[in-house]
Design a protein around this motif. Sequence first.
Motif, PDB file in Angstrom:
ATOM      1  N   LYS A  31       8.589  21.505   8.504  1.00 40.58           N
ATOM      2  CA  LYS A  31       7.852  22.492   7.709  1.00 40.58           C
ATOM      3  C   LYS A  31       8.795  23.559   7.156  1.00 40.58           C
ATOM      4  O   LYS A  31       8.676  23.965   5.996  1.00 40.58           O
ATOM      5  CB  LYS A  31       6.762  23.125   8.573  1.00 40.58           C
ATOM      6  N   TYR A  67       2.909  22.159   5.433  1.00 39.46           N
ATOM      7  CA  TYR A  67       2.523  21.760   6.785  1.00 39.46           C
ATOM      8  C   TYR A  67       2.566  20.241   6.910  1.00 39.46           C
ATOM      9  O   TYR A  67       2.262  19.518   5.972  1.00 39.46           O
ATOM     10  CB  TYR A  67       1.136  22.294   7.127  1.00 39.46           C
ATOM     11  N   GLN A  68       2.931  19.779   8.107  1.00 44.31           N
ATOM     12  CA  GLN A  68       3.190  18.364   8.339  1.00 44.31           C
ATOM     13  C   GLN A  68       2.010  17.671   9.001  1.00 44.31           C
ATOM     14  O   GLN A  68       1.124  18.318   9.560  1.00 44.31           O
ATOM     15  CB  GLN A  68       4.427  18.221   9.230  1.00 44.31           C
ATOM     16  N   SER A  69       2.059  16.329   8.954  1.00 51.23           N
ATOM     17  CA  SER A  69       1.039  15.528   9.624  1.00 51.23           C
ATOM     18  C   SER A  69       1.641  14.863  10.845  1.00 51.23           C
ATOM     19  O   SER A  69       2.748  14.322  10.771  1.00 51.23           O
ATOM     20  CB  SER A  69       0.525  14.456   8.672  1.00 51.23           C
TER      21      SER A  69
END
Lengths: 275, 304
Positions: free
Chosen positions: B289, B295-297
């Motif tokens: 990030k 924002y990441q998954s």
Amino acid sequence: MTALAVAKTAKLYLGGAFVRSESGRVYRTEVAANIPRASRKDLREAVRAARAAQPGWARRAAYNRGQVLYRVAEMLEGRRREFVAVLGGGRGAGREVDAGLEALVYFAGAADKLSQLSGSVNDVAGPYFNFTVPEPVGVVALVAGERPALLGLVVPLAAALCGGNCVVALVAETAPLPGLLLGEVLATGDIPPGVVALLSGLRSELLPWVGSHRDLDAVDAVGCTPEQLTALEERAADSVMRVLPPGAAGAALRLSPQLAVRTLEMKTIWHPVGT
Amino acid sequence: MSAATARRPLPAEALLGVDQVGLEARAAMLASRSIKREAKLFALDLAIRCTDLTSLEGADTPGRVATLCTKAMHPAPLDPTIPPVAAVCVYPALAAVARDHLRCSPVRVAAVATGFPGGQAPFEGRLAEARAAAAVADEIDMVIDRGAFLAGRYGQVADEIAAVKAAVGGRHLKVILETGELGGYDNVRRASWLAMAAGADFIKTSTGKIQPAATLPVAVVMMEAIRDFAWATGRIIGLKPAGGIRTARQAITYLVAVNEVLGDDWLTPERFRLGASSLLNDVLMQIAKEHSGGYQSPDDFSDA
């Protein structure tokens, strides 16, 4: 003796709780002050809660999701006067609440009919069954329509919920109060915590974080301007996020199963039957 | 370290009561500190280098340990700037599997021993387990007999630690106090001093098997004990909070506390470890990030 005036503070609806923005910021609209101004971290928390709640919501029987949506309509009906007042009073406001109720009941009924309406048994050249069945896309960010402020939220929200999605909604920026008030209806309407988040704030600030959030499965851009839509699509190009353009059906807010099908993914299965 | 050394009277700091209100206020103040940008990236990188990647499940298999070791060596295979973790922590029965997989890597093998997690088996058995584990692992995480400690048999606890220390030879010995069962900060301080005096190289908060596991106030008490012990004896002891550390935010909070209480000499895997099973991916997501700005998954990161 005069009754004590109890002023109400508008709150975000996040993870099943009513909270201020973690940033502590507020903004002002033409008719209301001290509207919570959600930050990117509020958005992050909302997505986290939605992701955690999504499997449970999708696993429920579609019929049960319909029952929950019907109860949401019951709760909205019970608070009709409050909603009419917050929408500015008058006949137009009453009609908008009625239309919202109709949408909730409509999608409550649609919940257990979506697979029949959008799925199929496909004809294939072989001794197989071939089915297409719909599945919820997952966690949907909903950029609600600016106006009508309540209906622009309720229709796409109910449509996404009935298919088993969780929704992180940005309520109308210029008229956030009806959208935020809806949180109280959802919370008492048996919507599980996390399944819906309602965030008020500045779209110019929040939309870039929506577009670049890799854990969102889709963005319903029903309330986006063409420029906002393009910016969302550019940011979302990096992930498999679906960006759903407003389209004719979304703009008119006409009730149709097609609105629910927008947030479904089709899964096709080959099933060997022997002969 | 022999049992005789352990019997030497401890300095007064070891037995003073802990100021509970002051401690919790200080821990809350440390936890509220905001770490941004370069400092955050430094802390995240350090958190990975200090992680003991742990799997202590009854359902652990050689295959699962192999996966864990791969994750430990290459936490994010597509990003060459991500360092390996400090160690892999498993049950003794699987330490040999980990040893095989980590042979050509800087990642160390840690094995829990001495009747983990209860520490209630007969002592000969616990000692034999520690000795066997030391034949394969670089580091031994032993549990103390909390029953004996709470019954006031401090000498027995100290003797057992000293005996295990002797049995594992030069292996790095981490002593798990299981602070959630000690019943208060005073006992945490006492047990910390006891373990350090008896020969621990590291003191570790918890097994991760009971609640509460690691908490920041408890870790601060242990840091203060380590600091005072270093002043009193000149010996350097490490700290390992473990259990319930799942987010990068929590990990950074511990690093802040270490920096404030012990100083930056302790910000190294030789003196500080984080025992965790699900922390690593959250740290990797935070690093991604910081680099990408979005924002990441969790779906983009491999399971450990």
